[in-house]
Structure formats: C-alpha cells, structure tokens
Design a protein around this motif. Structure first.
Motif, mmCIF file in Angstrom:
data_model
loop_
_atom_site.group_PDB
_atom_site.id
_atom_site.type_symbol
_atom_site.label_atom_id
_atom_site.label_comp_id
_atom_site.label_asym_id
_atom_site.label_seq_id
_atom_site.Cartn_x
_atom_site.Cartn_y
_atom_site.Cartn_z
ATOM 1 N N VAL A 19 0.842 -1.202 0.000
ATOM 2 C CA VAL A 19 0.000 0.000 0.000
ATOM 3 C C VAL A 19 0.871 1.243 0.000
ATOM 4 O O VAL A 19 0.594 2.214 -0.712
ATOM 5 C CB VAL A 19 -0.951 0.019 1.228
ATOM 6 C CG1 VAL A 19 -1.620 1.377 1.358
ATOM 7 C CG2 VAL A 19 -1.994 -1.076 1.109
ATOM 8 N N ALA A 20 1.955 1.217 0.782
ATOM 9 C CA ALA A 20 2.842 2.384 0.852
ATOM 10 C C ALA A 20 3.439 2.695 -0.521
ATOM 11 O O ALA A 20 3.527 3.855 -0.908
ATOM 12 C CB ALA A 20 3.947 2.144 1.880
ATOM 13 N N LYS A 21 3.818 1.657 -1.248
ATOM 14 C CA LYS A 21 4.380 1.884 -2.587
ATOM 15 C C LYS A 21 3.352 2.575 -3.483
ATOM 16 O O LYS A 21 3.715 3.385 -4.331
ATOM 17 C CB LYS A 21 4.765 0.554 -3.245
ATOM 18 C CG LYS A 21 5.842 -0.193 -2.498
ATOM 19 C CD LYS A 21 7.081 -0.350 -3.361
ATOM 20 C CE LYS A 21 8.044 -1.324 -2.715
ATOM 21 N NZ LYS A 21 9.426 -1.100 -3.168
ATOM 22 N N ILE A 22 2.088 2.205 -3.307
ATOM 23 C CA ILE A 22 1.055 2.785 -4.167
ATOM 24 C C ILE A 22 0.691 4.187 -3.709
ATOM 25 O O ILE A 22 0.721 5.135 -4.494
ATOM 26 C CB ILE A 22 -0.194 1.881 -4.198
ATOM 27 C CG1 ILE A 22 0.179 0.520 -4.783
ATOM 28 C CG2 ILE A 22 -1.299 2.528 -5.019
ATOM 29 C CD1 ILE A 22 -0.870 -0.532 -4.582
ATOM 30 N N SER A 23 0.361 4.346 -2.411
ATOM 31 C CA SER A 23 -0.090 5.681 -2.002
ATOM 32 C C SER A 23 1.091 6.651 -2.005
ATOM 33 O O SER A 23 0.887 7.857 -2.069
ATOM 34 C CB SER A 23 -0.817 5.632 -0.660
ATOM 35 O OG SER A 23 0.024 5.161 0.350
ATOM 36 N N GLY A 24 2.308 6.146 -1.939
ATOM 37 C CA GLY A 24 3.471 7.027 -2.048
ATOM 38 C C GLY A 24 3.837 7.372 -3.482
ATOM 39 O O GLY A 24 4.752 8.155 -3.710
ATOM 40 N N GLY A 25 3.157 6.779 -4.441
ATOM 41 C CA GLY A 25 3.378 7.154 -5.835
ATOM 42 C C GLY A 25 4.482 6.372 -6.533
ATOM 43 O O GLY A 25 4.777 6.618 -7.704
ATOM 44 N N GLU A 26 5.095 5.422 -5.819
ATOM 45 C CA GLU A 26 6.173 4.654 -6.456
ATOM 46 C C GLU A 26 5.596 3.741 -7.542
ATOM 47 O O GLU A 26 6.188 3.567 -8.601
ATOM 48 C CB GLU A 26 6.902 3.841 -5.381
ATOM 49 C CG GLU A 26 8.153 3.157 -5.895
ATOM 50 C CD GLU A 26 8.977 2.591 -4.740
ATOM 51 O OE1 GLU A 26 9.835 1.745 -4.993
ATOM 52 O OE2 GLU A 26 8.749 3.001 -3.572
ATOM 53 N N TRP A 27 4.443 3.160 -7.238
ATOM 54 C CA TRP A 27 3.716 2.393 -8.258
ATOM 55 C C TRP A 27 2.458 3.165 -8.618
ATOM 56 O O TRP A 27 1.692 3.556 -7.728
ATOM 57 C CB TRP A 27 3.315 1.010 -7.728
ATOM 58 C CG TRP A 27 4.490 0.102 -7.461
ATOM 59 C CD1 TRP A 27 5.760 0.219 -7.942
ATOM 60 C CD2 TRP A 27 4.482 -1.067 -6.635
ATOM 61 N NE1 TRP A 27 6.543 -0.801 -7.469
ATOM 62 C CE2 TRP A 27 5.792 -1.609 -6.677
ATOM 63 C CE3 TRP A 27 3.504 -1.711 -5.875
ATOM 64 C CZ2 TRP A 27 6.137 -2.761 -5.978
ATOM 65 C CZ3 TRP A 27 3.838 -2.861 -5.190
ATOM 66 C CH2 TRP A 27 5.154 -3.378 -5.246
ATOM 67 N N LEU A 28 2.226 3.378 -9.879
ATOM 68 C CA LEU A 28 1.076 4.174 -10.309
ATOM 69 C C LEU A 28 -0.043 3.277 -10.807
ATOM 70 O O LEU A 28 0.187 2.114 -11.159
ATOM 71 C CB LEU A 28 1.522 5.131 -11.422
ATOM 72 C CG LEU A 28 2.581 6.142 -10.976
ATOM 73 C CD1 LEU A 28 3.053 6.978 -12.154
ATOM 74 C CD2 LEU A 28 2.031 7.031 -9.860
ATOM 75 N N PRO A 29 -1.272 3.819 -10.861
ATOM 76 C CA PRO A 29 -2.398 3.034 -11.361
ATOM 77 C C PRO A 29 -2.094 2.397 -12.712
ATOM 78 O O PRO A 29 -1.515 3.047 -13.577
ATOM 79 C CB PRO A 29 -3.513 4.068 -11.457
ATOM 80 C CG PRO A 29 -3.193 5.043 -10.383
ATOM 81 C CD PRO A 29 -1.689 5.099 -10.326
ATOM 82 N N SER A 30 -2.458 1.154 -12.829
ATOM 83 C CA SER A 30 -2.295 0.281 -14.000
ATOM 84 C C SER A 30 -0.855 -0.144 -14.247
ATOM 85 O O SER A 30 -0.574 -0.804 -15.245
ATOM 86 C CB SER A 30 -2.947 0.858 -15.258
ATOM 87 O OG SER A 30 -2.250 1.976 -15.718
ATOM 88 N N ASP A 31 0.058 0.195 -13.335
ATOM 89 C CA ASP A 31 1.414 -0.385 -13.382
ATOM 90 C C ASP A 31 1.370 -1.875 -13.091
ATOM 91 O O ASP A 31 0.558 -2.332 -12.284
ATOM 92 C CB ASP A 31 2.314 0.263 -12.301
ATOM 93 C CG ASP A 31 2.917 1.573 -12.761
ATOM 94 O OD1 ASP A 31 2.619 1.997 -13.888
ATOM 95 O OD2 ASP A 31 3.679 2.175 -11.978
ATOM 96 N N LEU A 32 2.302 -2.590 -13.727
ATOM 97 C CA LEU A 32 2.526 -4.000 -13.395
ATOM 98 C C LEU A 32 3.454 -4.058 -12.188
ATOM 99 O O LEU A 32 4.499 -3.408 -12.172
ATOM 100 C CB LEU A 32 3.193 -4.701 -14.584
ATOM 101 C CG LEU A 32 3.638 -6.144 -14.396
ATOM 102 C CD1 LEU A 32 2.441 -7.049 -14.166
ATOM 103 C CD2 LEU A 32 4.439 -6.628 -15.596
#
Lengths: 243, 243
Positions: B21-34
DNA sequence: TAGTGGTCTAGACCACGAG
DNA sequence: TCGTGGTCTAGACCACTAA
C-alpha cells in the motif's frame, strides 16, 4: 458427497463451499452450530486442510460462517447485532446507530398487489402477510414501515396477537421459520409525506420523507420480505459507506 | 524494507500488505502499473510465495490490486467504469445505471465554511476550491452538486476555463493530482427543494429531493473531497445492496 | 494437555497470455 | 515455450480455548 476432479469441473474449494452452503440453507447445520473442524472435513473429503480452509475463508468473508480461534468454526448467528449493524442504516445526527422501538399497527393476510407479487417473485394475487408498524428512534416516531411476506411460509405470523411481534423481524424469520436474511437490495427515493404517514410521524402532509424499498434475500437469493420504509430525516439520516 | 518476525509483531503477510500500500499511495507504483511477480517479491523479502500471495489477495479484495492470470498483478485503475459502478448509485426506474452528463456552473476559490472545514479535516477558514454543477440523466436535469476540495493540492483546478472540467472527477484527481479515491462515506436525507436547486432542476420549490452528502477518502483514508448532491427522484432512485 | 484455527513454508501441477 | 497467477498438497509451529 463426492467431489469431481476432472478438467471441466469447478475447483475443489468451490465445490466444498457449495456443499457447506447446502448444509446450512438445507437446515442440516443451524445458526450458531459448531461445524466439523477443518482437519475433520479435509479427511472426510480426502483433500488437504488448506483446501477446506480456502472454502471456509470465503464463507467467512460472506458472513456465512464465523471462525473462533481455539474453539472452531460456527454457522453465523444473524442476530440482533448483525441485523442492527448490517441492515439498519438510519443513524442520528451524531452518526450513532440507535436501536429503534417498534409499535405494530396491523398484521393481516391479504392478496399481493402487483408490486408486491413482482418483488417477491410470486404469482400475482397470491396470498401474503402484511404488517404495518411505526418505529421510534430516541423517543421520536421516525419511520413508518409496511412489510410484505409470502403467506406460504409465514402464515403463522398472523396467529399471535398483532402487537407482540418482535422488533427485530429478521431474527424471528431465522429462528421461527429457518429463513436467514443474507442480502438486501434497497431503492431510495425522496417523497412527499402522504396523509397517513404524516399523521403517524407527526409531520406536515407533503413534507419530504426518505422512502426505502427493500427486498431481503436468503442465502440462496430467494426473496423473503418486501419492506417499504418512510423515514423522517429531520433528526436522523441514512448512512452508507462505499469501498 | 525489513520484515520483523518477533512475538509482538504483525503477521508477515500484513506487513507485506502495508508495504505494498505504501508503494502505491506514495506514488512509487502508479495506477495500472505492473507490479513484480509473487515469486520475485517472495525472493526479495525472503518469504514464501504463499505469504506474498495472501497479502496480494487481501489487496485484490480491497480493489487496490488486480490479478490477471498469465500476465501479472497490476495496480487497480480506478477509471470510468469503477467510478461509475462503485461510487455512482443513481439508476433509472428500470434499475439501469446511466452515465450522467455534467454542466459546470462555477469553479472558484473561497474560504471553507465550518461544515466544509470539519468534513475535510482542515483548519476552519482554510482556502478551498468550490465547484457547482448540474448533472443530466437521460436528458433530464436530475442532480445539482456542490463539490468542495482543499485548495492546497487542488488549486490548479481553477486555472482552466471553468466549463471544461471532466464529467468523472475522480479520474481527474487520480491522473492529475495522484489522489486516488478509494472509499466514500455518504449521508442521505430527504429535503425540500431550495429555490436555486428547484429552478436548476425544473421542479417546484419545496418538492422532495434526495440529498447526499459524500466524503471521498484516499487509500490512506485522508479526506479528499466533500460533495453535496441534491437529486430529483422522480424518474431515478438511489440503489444500495447490503451483504 | 489436547484440539482448534492462524500463520508460514516448499514444493507440485494446471491454465492462461505473450512472444 | 516461458513466466505468470490459480489450485492443491503435506507438513511445521504458534496462539487461543476448554477441560
């Protein structure tokens, strides 16, 4: 029970899930019964514990089973707490859910209207039980409800004096009739208070009310109850959370 | 990232879930990234594939990740479909969800009212962006919305001409501002149509409307948006399903 | 202490998608 | 064909409950 393991067949854990649901909706296992342990089921079905576990996990997520560490797994008891917290969405202005009191006005047998028959998936003109009641929240008449049930399973409801119907009907359906309400579909509209509702709720005729039409469905998605609630939202509101 | 494995510590799979979750909400992984494969993550974190799998499974259930067999696991793309099907509850009398059109009336900066500040958890009197718009369903003006956003992340919204705001704002928040709406809390009331709304919706002043106050929350449960919608429920209703 | 569910491992084979 | 997620196994140890 034999599980099929060929190519076109469902995964084992889904077959097990269906088998467990069948035991519950068929009445073999009753609410709050302890079911066999994961290991026991696994041995009976000749699968590993993990496979049974996955089936049970999904049923726990569906609120059909409840796990208690160290004790075992139980058929969910859809009692007051659940009825209140899952199906009752009216809260006061502070966002606090308060238990309503109910006063039953009438409880009688009649023929289904077209709407009632269609919502309950009955032939039109079928015999139904109709209940009208007023619910008070924090001492204030807030909701007028008209509840319609198929007369077939529920005709016994008319026998007791109309007034002693319990407040939490879903608990009654489950304990007396073996009908477990698992899902509800609600349609909400704003309406102008009709005369009768207005006088029961002590609001001016024509003032805005929240109308909730709810169909309650069983574990197997059979319609159990149609409920039309007209709510004053002066001191309360309907709360919903979307994920 | 190091996982702790002692006594009082969270289970590994929950620590992994938090990390993802941290990777996502921190912007490291973006929507629709693999995202990396289960096996790869397991090796990096020195746990078994099953443990990573359990973490991912829970995030898939929360609609934060999406699995695609044979391809991999992706960060959920909260696009039109999701916005429409998860957060838009108004359907026509046949129970069909129809995409609304929106006409923006205004989009300006102002000071938050007490209500707005409290709902968005801002200091009272903070600067906010306020949008007013009318939404049409099936050619009929049905909803008047007032939307309030903290000016801090969203001040760029005022720069474009007011009229070209997109219909699906949550998509905009995600793509332009990196704010993903994950949860919404709604309060519904019946109200009498105020003058302005009545004229915009072409209904008599005082006629009953459904008012929806919605707070949209991010992945980390920060309030993103306050939206007050006043809906005519003559030809449409609000639909909700409870499990 | 015995039995339950809760977590975790290390592997197997299958079904699917892309190159 | 290769790598992915999907299913399934057979075990291990832990945490909790009840007798």
């Amino acid at each position: 029970m034999v599980l099929s393991t060929g190519k076109g067949s469902l995964p084992l854990y889904l077959q097990i899930k269906e088998m467990l649901v069948a035991k519950i909706s068929g009445g073999e296992w009753l609410p709050s019964d302890l079911i066999p342990s994961e290991l026991q089921l696994a041995q009976e079905l000749s699968v590993s514990q993990g496979t049974v576990r996955k089936a049970i996990t999904e049923l726990v997520e569906n609120n059909i089973l409840v796990r208690k560490q160290g004790r075992g797994t139980f058929v969910a008891n859809h009692d007051t707490q659940r009825a209140l917290f899952h199906f009752f969405h009216i809260v006061n202005d502070d966002g606090v859910k308060v238990l309503p009191n109910s006063r039953t006005l009438s409880c009688r047998r009649k023929r289904a209207t077209r709407l009632e028959a269609s919502r309950l998936q009955l032939p039109s003109g079928s015999s139904v039980v109709s209940i009208e009641r007023v619910r008070e929240l924090e001492g204030r008449a807030t909701i007028v409800e008209v509840i319609t049930l198929s007369a077939d399973p529920f005709s016994n409801l008319i026998k007791p004096k109309a007034c002693d119907l319990p407040n939490m009907l879903y608990e009654l359906y489950e304990k007396q009739f073996g009908m477990t309400v698992h899902t509800a579909e609600e349609k909400l509209r704003a309406i102008a208070a009709p005369k009768r509702t207005a006088s029961l709720l002590n609001v001016p005729e024509g003032s805005p009310l929240l109308e909730i039409e709810r169909i309650a469905l069983g574990l197997d998605r059979t319609p159990i109850e149609l409920r039309i609630s007209q709510c004053s939202t002066v001191k309360h509101y309907y709360q919903n959370t979307v994920f």
